[in-house]
Design a protein around this motif. Structure first.
Motif, PDB file in Angstrom:
ATOM      1  N   ALA A  48       0.770  -1.240  -0.082  1.00  0.00           N
ATOM      2  CA  ALA A  48      -0.064  -0.137  -0.140  1.00  0.00           C
ATOM      3  C   ALA A  48       0.983   1.416   0.113  1.00  0.00           C
ATOM      4  N   PRO A  49       0.509   2.390  -0.787  1.00  0.00           N
ATOM      5  CA  PRO A  49       1.305   3.554  -0.681  1.00  0.00           C
ATOM      6  C   PRO A  49       1.131   4.256   0.247  1.00  0.00           C
ATOM      7  N   ILE A  68       7.194  14.371  -5.747  1.00  0.00           N
ATOM      8  CA  ILE A  68       6.693  12.936  -5.188  1.00  0.00           C
ATOM      9  C   ILE A  68       6.640  11.939  -6.370  1.00  0.00           C
ATOM     10  N   GLU A  69       6.721  12.471  -7.690  1.00  0.00           N
ATOM     11  CA  GLU A  69       6.733  11.520  -8.938  1.00  0.00           C
ATOM     12  C   GLU A  69       8.194  10.723  -8.822  1.00  0.00           C
ATOM     13  N   GLY A  70       7.693   9.095  -8.944  1.00  0.00           N
ATOM     14  CA  GLY A  70       8.588   8.171  -8.726  1.00  0.00           C
ATOM     15  C   GLY A  70       9.337   7.884  -7.567  1.00  0.00           C
ATOM     16  N   GLU A  71       9.068   8.744  -6.618  1.00  0.00           N
ATOM     17  CA  GLU A  71       9.547   8.614  -5.118  1.00  0.00           C
ATOM     18  C   GLU A  71       9.079   7.300  -4.307  1.00  0.00           C
ATOM     19  N   THR A  72       9.842   6.488  -3.677  1.00  0.00           N
ATOM     20  CA  THR A  72       9.384   5.909  -2.664  1.00  0.00           C
ATOM     21  C   THR A  72       9.873   6.076  -1.173  1.00  0.00           C
ATOM     22  N   ILE A  73       9.007   5.625  -0.350  1.00  0.00           N
ATOM     23  CA  ILE A  73       9.780   5.743   1.326  1.00  0.00           C
ATOM     24  C   ILE A  73       9.298   4.314   1.832  1.00  0.00           C
ATOM     25  N   ARG A  74      10.458   3.686   2.323  1.00  0.00           N
ATOM     26  CA  ARG A  74      10.453   2.405   2.897  1.00  0.00           C
ATOM     27  C   ARG A  74       9.784   1.441   1.930  1.00  0.00           C
ATOM     28  N   ASN A  75      10.227   1.545   0.588  1.00  0.00           N
ATOM     29  CA  ASN A  75       9.566   0.670  -0.463  1.00  0.00           C
ATOM     30  C   ASN A  75       7.891   0.979  -0.737  1.00  0.00           C
ATOM     31  N   LYS A  77       5.324   3.459  -2.529  1.00  0.00           N
ATOM     32  CA  LYS A  77       5.251   4.807  -3.432  1.00  0.00           C
ATOM     33  C   LYS A  77       4.382   5.760  -2.698  1.00  0.00           C
ATOM     34  N   LEU A  78       4.512   7.083  -3.159  1.00  0.00           N
ATOM     35  CA  LEU A  78       3.852   8.122  -2.697  1.00  0.00           C
ATOM     36  C   LEU A  78       2.483   8.407  -3.585  1.00  0.00           C
ATOM     37  N   VAL A  79       1.378   8.653  -3.207  1.00  0.00           N
ATOM     38  CA  VAL A  79       0.294   9.308  -4.151  1.00  0.00           C
ATOM     39  C   VAL A  79      -0.239  10.424  -3.363  1.00  0.00           C
ATOM     40  N   ILE A  80      -0.889  11.289  -4.251  1.00  0.00           N
ATOM     41  CA  ILE A  80      -1.650  12.476  -3.678  1.00  0.00           C
ATOM     42  C   ILE A  80      -3.102  12.257  -3.863  1.00  0.00           C
ATOM     43  N   LYS A  81      -3.876  12.672  -2.887  1.00  0.00           N
ATOM     44  CA  LYS A  81      -5.411  12.465  -2.981  1.00  0.00           C
ATOM     45  C   LYS A  81      -5.807  13.959  -2.575  1.00  0.00           C
ATOM     46  N   ARG A  82      -6.464  14.767  -3.438  1.00  0.00           N
ATOM     47  CA  ARG A  82      -7.339  15.916  -2.955  1.00  0.00           C
ATOM     48  C   ARG A  82      -8.933  15.725  -2.801  1.00  0.00           C
TER      49      ARG A  82
END
Length: 178
Positions: A48-49, A68-75, A77-82
């Protein structure tokens, strides 16, 4: 990393580039994800992102998406929700509450009770009123306050490096309110 961001932004200012306030704040949102640990139950599964929510008016435009495009934190993905509705963002991991929601801060924070959402505001007193982090301008620099107790109540672990860079605050006392 936050210090590095500040240094890069200082360098950009020195070279004559105008760095907008919300470009800086977008970088802070991204960088906070490096320094916060969420409990395992905050994620639906191991893939889960990390979801960054923007509640109310979006002051970042496409800047946060580019960061955040293409970035991962501790495996993850990052996504944005508005959204303009808190109901749509309760499953976020990071929630930026825009100034446009100033009149509903208490209601919003109460509705997030029992969640593991790292809340970020930009309204004076946000962290003292139960939010976790408040971004503010001091001169031409973006600074932040952080309420460690509010983070602990949500099961979040905030890295000591982050705490060292911000101002740690607690809830308002009755004396401070009056």
């Amino acid at each position: 990393m936050l210090a590095a961001t500040a240094l890069r932004l200082d360098a950009a200012e020195a070279t004559g580039k105008i760095v907008r306030e919300y470009d800086l704040k977008a970088a802070f949102l991204f960088n906070f994800t490096h320094f916060v640990e969420w409990p395992p139950e905050a994620f639906t599964d191991n893939d889960a992102p990390i979801v960054i929510g923007i509640l109310g008016d979006d002051p970042f435009g496409p800047v946060l998406d580019r960061i955040i495009e293409g970035e991962t934190i501790r495996n993850r993905k990052l996504v944005i929700k508005r959204s303009r509705r808190i109901q749509d963002l309760k499953a976020c991991h990071v929630l930026f509450i825009s100034k446009s929601e100033k009149g509903r801060i208490g209601q919003i924070l109460t509705s997030l009770d029992g969640t593991s959402v790292f809340t970020i505001g930009e309204v004076e007193g946000f962290a003292r009123r139960g939010g976790i982090t408040n971004l503010f301008l001091q001169g031409n620099k973006v600074r932040f306050e952080i309420n460690v107790e509010a983070a602990k109540r949500k099961g979040l672990k905030v890295n000591a490096q982050l705490l060292a860079l911000g101002t740690v605050v607690g809830p308002q006392t009755a004396k401070e309110i009056n």
